[in-house]
Design an enzyme around this catalytic site. Structure first.
Site: not given
Length: 254
Positions: A108, A147, A244
């Site tokens: 992330y 991400d 998402h």
DNA sequence: CGTAATACG
């Protein structure tokens, strides 16, 4: 071998919105998760389920913030958390599962929209991550998902022009993705689809998702040694529960 | 607008 990545935006929330039904139906061997938002010590609430074992890296510096994890049905050789650089430890941003054929990294990356300090942190994290991946790659190939918080090209977001000064589509952020790919990391989705309109994140506001005003910021990259093994890469835009959607990768390891 | 804690994305 089937792999997934999903920024769940709170595992507690998606657990009540079909996460485990999705996992069970996914046929995934390893599903990397971001923004789990589980606090240290609460990982046991999300234990083994339906043949999958979990591993979590929680944020130790902010409650209910960040955090990554994975559910896997294929046992890794080793598990590691966070980057080695002490400046980038503590926010729960990297989980590393080592498999015989490759290093699986789920990340992330920091969001840079809160201010210059966080943008600087994001750019520093990118550099430290690349150095770490290059070090690991000396031993075996790399699969990295997660991400990245940056759309790479104009095709990767609905409104490139109006976002040229927005973190997530800044020239310096896009230039790092150029540098990353120049080191031989392949954007697997683009092996199969060269067109626009394929996104993985939509703002909760402004009915962005129903209008498909989105960004492609969740990716699977493989180091180019693995490129011949990439059989399929896809975006599961129909899957809801988070802002998402999941992305997938199938490898043919022979 | 949404998660999870009153900040962050």
């Amino acid at each position: 071998m089937i792999l997934h990545s999903w920024n769940v935006n709170g595992l507690r929330a998606v657990a009540g919105k079909g996460f485990f039904e999705w996992l069970s139906a996914s046929d995934s061997d390893v599903a990397g998760l971001q923004e789990t938002k589980i606090q240290p010590g609460h990982e046991a609430d999300f234990g083994e389920v339906q043949g999958y074992r979990p591993s979590f890296v929680s944020c130790t510096v902010k409650k209910g913030y960040s955090g990554v994890g994975a559910y896997y049905r294929r046992e890794p050789l080793a598990v590691n958390a966070e980057l080695p650089d002490p400046r980038f430890r503590g926010e729960g941003r990297l989980l590393h599962l080592e498999y015989p054929e490759f290093h699986f990294l789920t990340v992330y990356f920091p969001n840079g929209q809160r201010g210059q300090d966080r943008l600087d942190y994001k750019m520093g994290y990118y550099e430290a991550f690349l150095a770490h991946a290059q070090e690991l790659r000396r031993t075996k190939p790399i699969v990295v998902c997660g991400d990245f918080n940056t759309a790479h090209t104009e095709l990767d977001l609905k409104n490139p022009k109006s976002n040229e000064k927005t973190s997530g589509f800044l020239p310096e952020e896009r230039a790092w993705l150029d540098r990353f790919t120049a080191h031989g990391y392949v954007d697997c989705f683009r092996l199969f689809e060269q067109g626009g309109g394929h996104y993985t994140w939509w703002d909760y506001r402004f009915q962005a998702r129903s209008r498909n005003v989105g960004w492609r910021i969740d990716y699977f990259y493989v180091s180019d040694e693995l490129r011949p093994r990439v059989k399929r890469a896809w975006i599961e835009s129909q899957v809801t529960g988070s802002d998402h959607c999941p992305v997938g990768l199938e490898l043919d390891l022979g």
